[in-house]
Write a protein that holds these residues in place. Sequence first.
Motif, PDB file in Angstrom:
ATOM      1  N   THR A   1       0.850  -1.189   0.000  1.00 14.52           N
ATOM      2  CA  THR A   1       0.000   0.000   0.000  1.00 14.52           C
ATOM      3  C   THR A   1       0.884   1.237   0.000  1.00 14.52           C
ATOM      4  O   THR A   1       1.873   1.303   0.737  1.00 14.52           O
ATOM      5  N   ILE A   2       0.530   2.199  -0.839  1.00 11.37           N
ATOM      6  CA  ILE A   2       1.238   3.480  -0.894  1.00 11.37           C
ATOM      7  C   ILE A   2       0.301   4.555  -0.366  1.00 11.37           C
ATOM      8  O   ILE A   2      -0.822   4.712  -0.861  1.00 11.37           O
ATOM      9  N   GLN A   3       0.739   5.271   0.636  1.00 12.64           N
ATOM     10  CA  GLN A   3       0.007   6.464   1.050  1.00 12.64           C
ATOM     11  C   GLN A   3       0.430   7.603   0.118  1.00 12.64           C
ATOM     12  O   GLN A   3       1.623   7.904   0.002  1.00 12.64           O
ATOM     13  N   TYR A   4      -0.547   8.201  -0.523  1.00  9.89           N
ATOM     14  CA  TYR A   4      -0.291   9.239  -1.528  1.00  9.89           C
ATOM     15  C   TYR A   4      -0.873  10.550  -1.024  1.00  9.89           C
ATOM     16  O   TYR A   4      -2.067  10.796  -1.124  1.00  9.89           O
ATOM     17  N   PHE A   5      -0.014  11.366  -0.436  1.00 15.19           N
ATOM     18  CA  PHE A   5      -0.428  12.683   0.052  1.00 15.19           C
ATOM     19  C   PHE A   5      -0.310  13.672  -1.109  1.00 15.19           C
ATOM     20  O   PHE A   5       0.791  13.962  -1.585  1.00 15.19           O
TER      21      PHE A   5
ATOM     22  N   VAL B   1      -5.357   7.210  -1.348  1.00 13.63           N
ATOM     23  CA  VAL B   1      -5.367   8.588  -1.853  1.00 13.63           C
ATOM     24  C   VAL B   1      -5.703   9.533  -0.703  1.00 13.63           C
ATOM     25  O   VAL B   1      -6.789   9.458  -0.126  1.00 13.63           O
ATOM     26  N   LYS B   2      -4.788  10.453  -0.384  1.00 13.62           N
ATOM     27  CA  LYS B   2      -4.955  11.293   0.794  1.00 13.62           C
ATOM     28  C   LYS B   2      -4.740  12.777   0.459  1.00 13.62           C
ATOM     29  O   LYS B   2      -3.687  13.348   0.775  1.00 13.62           O
ATOM     30  N   PRO B   3      -5.710  13.435  -0.180  1.00 12.81           N
ATOM     31  CA  PRO B   3      -5.610  14.885  -0.350  1.00 12.81           C
ATOM     32  C   PRO B   3      -5.515  15.555   1.021  1.00 12.81           C
ATOM     33  O   PRO B   3      -6.234  15.176   1.954  1.00 12.81           O
ATOM     34  N   PHE B   4      -4.627  16.532   1.149  1.00  8.01           N
ATOM     35  CA  PHE B   4      -4.414  17.148   2.463  1.00  8.01           C
ATOM     36  C   PHE B   4      -4.209  18.647   2.309  1.00  8.01           C
ATOM     37  O   PHE B   4      -4.000  19.164   1.204  1.00  8.01           O
ATOM     38  N   ASP B   5      -4.273  19.349   3.446  1.00  5.46           N
ATOM     39  CA  ASP B   5      -4.138  20.800   3.472  1.00  5.46           C
ATOM     40  C   ASP B   5      -2.658  21.149   3.581  1.00  5.46           C
ATOM     41  O   ASP B   5      -2.091  21.185   4.675  1.00  5.46           O
TER      42      ASP B   5
ATOM     43  N   ALA C   1       4.354  18.524  -1.163  1.00  6.29           N
ATOM     44  CA  ALA C   1       3.528  17.665  -2.024  1.00  6.29           C
ATOM     45  C   ALA C   1       4.125  17.623  -3.427  1.00  6.29           C
ATOM     46  O   ALA C   1       4.661  18.632  -3.892  1.00  6.29           O
ATOM     47  N   PRO C   2       4.042  16.443  -4.067  1.00 13.64           N
ATOM     48  CA  PRO C   2       3.458  15.194  -3.578  1.00 13.64           C
ATOM     49  C   PRO C   2       4.392  14.489  -2.601  1.00 13.64           C
ATOM     50  O   PRO C   2       5.597  14.714  -2.589  1.00 13.64           O
ATOM     51  N   TRP C   3       3.787  13.617  -1.794  1.00 12.44           N
ATOM     52  CA  TRP C   3       4.544  12.839  -0.826  1.00 12.44           C
ATOM     53  C   TRP C   3       4.010  11.415  -0.878  1.00 12.44           C
ATOM     54  O   TRP C   3       2.806  11.196  -0.820  1.00 12.44           O
ATOM     55  N   TYR C   4       4.910  10.470  -0.984  1.00 16.27           N
ATOM     56  CA  TYR C   4       4.544   9.054  -1.086  1.00 16.27           C
ATOM     57  C   TYR C   4       5.161   8.311   0.090  1.00 16.27           C
ATOM     58  O   TYR C   4       6.324   8.549   0.438  1.00 16.27           O
TER      59      TYR C   4
ATOM     60  N   GLY D   1       8.276  14.480  -3.511  1.00 20.86           N
ATOM     61  CA  GLY D   1       8.450  15.051  -4.837  1.00 20.86           C
ATOM     62  C   GLY D   1       8.371  14.057  -5.971  1.00 20.86           C
ATOM     63  O   GLY D   1       8.787  12.900  -5.840  1.00 20.86           O
ATOM     64  N   GLN D   2       7.865  14.527  -7.100  1.00 26.12           N
ATOM     65  CA  GLN D   2       7.730  13.665  -8.275  1.00 26.12           C
ATOM     66  C   GLN D   2       9.086  13.219  -8.821  1.00 26.12           C
ATOM     67  O   GLN D   2       9.181  12.215  -9.521  1.00 26.12           O
ATOM     68  N   ASP D   3      10.146  13.922  -8.469  1.00 24.58           N
ATOM     69  CA  ASP D   3      11.482  13.518  -8.921  1.00 24.58           C
ATOM     70  C   ASP D   3      12.064  12.385  -8.070  1.00 24.58           C
ATOM     71  O   ASP D   3      13.200  11.954  -8.304  1.00 24.58           O
ATOM     72  N   ARG D   4      11.281  11.884  -7.089  1.00 25.36           N
ATOM     73  CA  ARG D   4      11.711  10.721  -6.301  1.00 25.36           C
ATOM     74  C   ARG D   4      10.972   9.452  -6.720  1.00 25.36           C
ATOM     75  O   ARG D   4      11.078   8.423  -6.049  1.00 25.36           O
ATOM     76  N   LEU D   5      10.265   9.499  -7.815  1.00 31.21           N
ATOM     77  CA  LEU D   5       9.453   8.346  -8.203  1.00 31.21           C
ATOM     78  C   LEU D   5      10.289   7.113  -8.548  1.00 31.21           C
ATOM     79  O   LEU D   5       9.822   5.982  -8.378  1.00 31.21           O
TER      80      LEU D   5
END
Length: 201
Positions: free
Chosen positions: A4-8, A36-40, A175-178, A187-191
């Motif tokens: 499971t990936i938590q996707y902030f 899927v975890k949209p956050f403030d 964000a993003p944070w996985y 960050g998307q550059d850590r994918l």
Amino acid sequence: MSKTIQYFLAPQSPWTYLGHERFVAIARAAGARVDVKPFDVGRVFAASGGLPLAKRAPQRQAYRLVELARWSQHLNIPLNAQPAFFPVPADPSAKLIIAARTALGGDAALDLASAVMRAQWADDKNISDDAVLAQIANSCGFDGAMLVKSAQTAGVQAEYDSNTNDALAANVFGAPWYVVDGEGYWGQDRLDFVERALQKP
């Protein structure tokens, strides 16, 4: 056993937008479940020492635009780095994605998140406007009016607050944070690292 990936995610973030489709493809290829975890992100910035864009030093703001152009070109993803509606309140779109996850499941939430971010960063749409959000949801084949109404409920607000508290507890600061196996990736550059983590037994 699948991971499971938590996707902030923050739908108003261009970096979340640039990484979203690649992240979804990586997760699906690995057979991973995405939470899927949209956050403030504003609350998280306030707690972690981050600054909203307008308060950052001019050289940081200028370099951000350079990097966005580089990544947009590198990934061949259309992006207007200075869209008509930015900065924009993100609560309505974040809560719409939560409403979709609650009513329709995680895959629907990921599809809607993609459409919302594309509307913001490629199509110059105002993702804080309920009518625009309903149109975006309709374009995904969902009942936009129903999701917009659901997004305004106390239950969705409670989940949004809970996601933000989870982000703070996980030491998220952007964000993003996985999160995979308890380890965070910013960050998307850590994918590439996220993909490697999913391949570990």
